[in-house]
Write a protein that holds these residues in place. Structure first.
Motif, PDB file in Angstrom:
ATOM      1  N   PRO A 285     -59.534 -22.244  24.029  1.00 16.30           N
ATOM      2  CA  PRO A 285     -59.451 -23.588  23.447  1.00 16.30           C
ATOM      3  C   PRO A 285     -58.122 -23.863  22.737  1.00 16.30           C
ATOM      4  CG  PRO A 285     -60.987 -22.215  22.206  1.00 16.30           C
ATOM      5  CD  PRO A 285     -60.650 -21.466  23.452  1.00 16.30           C
ATOM      6  N   LEU A 286     -57.499 -22.838  22.162  1.00 23.04           N
ATOM      7  CA  LEU A 286     -56.192 -23.050  21.529  1.00 23.04           C
ATOM      8  C   LEU A 286     -55.144 -23.445  22.569  1.00 23.04           C
ATOM      9  CD1 LEU A 286     -56.082 -20.147  18.915  1.00 23.04           C
ATOM     10  CD2 LEU A 286     -55.917 -22.588  18.395  1.00 23.04           C
TER      11      LEU A 286
ATOM     12  N   GLN B 120     -54.244 -24.929  15.272  1.00 23.91           N
ATOM     13  CA  GLN B 120     -54.274 -23.908  14.231  1.00 23.91           C
ATOM     14  C   GLN B 120     -55.530 -23.053  14.298  1.00 23.91           C
ATOM     15  OE1 GLN B 120     -53.986 -26.534  10.899  1.00 23.91           O
ATOM     16  NE2 GLN B 120     -51.933 -27.229  11.472  1.00 23.91           N
ATOM     17  N   LEU B 121     -55.350 -21.752  14.103  1.00 25.39           N
ATOM     18  CA  LEU B 121     -56.469 -20.838  13.968  1.00 25.39           C
ATOM     19  C   LEU B 121     -56.504 -20.341  12.532  1.00 25.39           C
ATOM     20  CD1 LEU B 121     -58.068 -18.364  16.269  1.00 25.39           C
ATOM     21  CD2 LEU B 121     -57.414 -17.544  13.987  1.00 25.39           C
TER      22      LEU B 121
ATOM     23  N   GLY C  48     -45.716 -19.716  28.365  1.00 28.25           N
ATOM     24  CA  GLY C  48     -44.651 -20.640  27.974  1.00 28.25           C
ATOM     25  C   GLY C  48     -44.873 -21.391  26.681  1.00 28.25           C
ATOM     26  N   MET C  49     -45.794 -20.935  25.844  1.00 26.80           N
ATOM     27  CA  MET C  49     -46.060 -21.601  24.575  1.00 26.80           C
ATOM     28  C   MET C  49     -45.503 -20.788  23.412  1.00 26.80           C
ATOM     29  SD  MET C  49     -49.736 -23.457  24.688  1.00 26.80           S
ATOM     30  CE  MET C  49     -49.792 -25.060  25.488  1.00 26.80           C
ATOM     31  N   THR C  50     -45.277 -21.484  22.315  1.00 25.85           N
ATOM     32  CA  THR C  50     -44.782 -20.817  21.113  1.00 25.85           C
ATOM     33  C   THR C  50     -45.938 -20.599  20.143  1.00 25.85           C
ATOM     34  OG1 THR C  50     -44.203 -22.970  20.138  1.00 25.85           O
ATOM     35  CG2 THR C  50     -42.470 -21.775  21.328  1.00 25.85           C
ATOM     36  N   VAL C  51     -45.854 -19.497  19.391  1.00 29.15           N
ATOM     37  CA  VAL C  51     -46.922 -19.179  18.439  1.00 29.15           C
ATOM     38  C   VAL C  51     -46.312 -18.788  17.106  1.00 29.15           C
ATOM     39  CG1 VAL C  51     -47.070 -16.821  19.355  1.00 29.15           C
ATOM     40  CG2 VAL C  51     -48.944 -17.720  18.005  1.00 29.15           C
ATOM     41  N   GLY C  52     -46.846 -19.342  16.039  1.00 30.45           N
ATOM     42  CA  GLY C  52     -46.349 -19.049  14.705  1.00 30.45           C
ATOM     43  C   GLY C  52     -47.428 -18.434  13.840  1.00 30.45           C
TER      44      GLY C  52
ATOM     45  N   ILE D 166     -48.906 -23.276  18.559  1.00 32.38           N
ATOM     46  CA  ILE D 166     -50.116 -22.700  17.967  1.00 32.38           C
ATOM     47  C   ILE D 166     -49.729 -21.944  16.705  1.00 32.38           C
ATOM     48  CG2 ILE D 166     -51.980 -21.008  18.317  1.00 32.38           C
ATOM     49  CD1 ILE D 166     -51.580 -21.655  21.403  1.00 32.38           C
ATOM     50  N   THR D 167     -50.487 -22.123  15.636  1.00 35.22           N
ATOM     51  CA  THR D 167     -50.189 -21.453  14.371  1.00 35.22           C
ATOM     52  C   THR D 167     -51.422 -20.742  13.839  1.00 35.22           C
ATOM     53  OG1 THR D 167     -48.580 -23.184  13.834  1.00 35.22           O
ATOM     54  CG2 THR D 167     -49.304 -21.755  12.027  1.00 35.22           C
ATOM     55  N   TYR D 168     -51.250 -19.467  13.515  1.00 33.81           N
ATOM     56  CA  TYR D 168     -52.313 -18.672  12.889  1.00 33.81           C
ATOM     57  C   TYR D 168     -52.047 -18.611  11.390  1.00 33.81           C
ATOM     58  CZ  TYR D 168     -54.171 -16.844  17.322  1.00 33.81           C
ATOM     59  OH  TYR D 168     -54.765 -16.713  18.548  1.00 33.81           O
TER      60      TYR D 168
END
Length: 208
Positions: free
Chosen positions: A128-129, A140-141, A164-168, A187-189
């Protein structure tokens, strides 16, 4: 006695919900099997394709099964890949099971998926993210401590970056500029209190 009879006749609510989700899980698996024949570049290109389709009027519900299948196939292709998570070297070794696809559908629909320890909640959330981040909005998670936020962003980030996505990842010690950079990712955790404080700060209700 009456409740027992009714359950025998109609099943309980969870059983009925799961029954309705079976065709979606089957569709995800069918698509994922077809994606196994795609060249790697074509699979990765699905991210841009989905983003374009959303801009052209399709909804995340329309592309849900396809997006989940792409994540599942990415996990399959990553099997055996060496990764580093919180300074520890390990290998990617997960492909979503059917029960995890069910959990992903439930989360995407805004419902609650209760899963026991060890049933793979961390992997469930990737589907889902990824799907909702395709819309161009930061997804956000929220987790319970800084360590889990960092661990899961690095661990599951393997899949996001592959596609190909960015994650923070928000950490308590970060400056405002560093935090803004993390929110700029697809996407941010982060820890629940970190998101909460940033919200209050944005609303002018917190100074420190």
């Amino acid at each position: 006695m009456i409740n027992w009879v009714l359950k025998k006749m109609f099943g309980n609510r969870n059983v009925r919900v799961l029954k309705r989700l079976e065709p979606l899980v089957a569709r995800v698996n069918e698509l994922e099997e077809s994606y196994q024949a795609l060249p790697e570049a074509e699979l990765k290109g699905k991210t841009a394709e989905f983003q374009e389709r959303l801009r052209n009027g399709e909804t995340t519900d329309d592309i849900m099964c396809e997006a989940f299948a792409v994540v599942k196939n990415a996990c399959r292709r990553l099997m055996g890949t060496d990764i580093e998570v919180t300074g520890t070297k390990m290998q990617w070794d997960m492909i979503p099971y059917d029960v995890q696809v069910v959990g992903a559908v439930v989360l995407h629909r805004g419902d609650i998926a209760e899963m026991a320890t060890g049933e793979g909640k961390t992997l469930v959330a990737t589907m889902p993210l990824y799907l909702n981040a395709l819309s161009g909005h930061n997804c956000q998670l929220i987790t319970t401590n800084d360590y889990l936020a960092r661990r899961d962003s690095e661990w599951m980030g393997t899949v996001y970056r592959y596609l190909g996505m960015t994650v923070g990842c928000l950490q308590h010690s970060m400056s405002p500029d560093e935090r803004r950079e993390q929110y700029g990712c697809d996407i941010t955790y982060g820890m629940n209190s970190e998101f909460g404080f940033d919200y209050l700060s944005d609303m002018g209700m917190a100074m420190s």
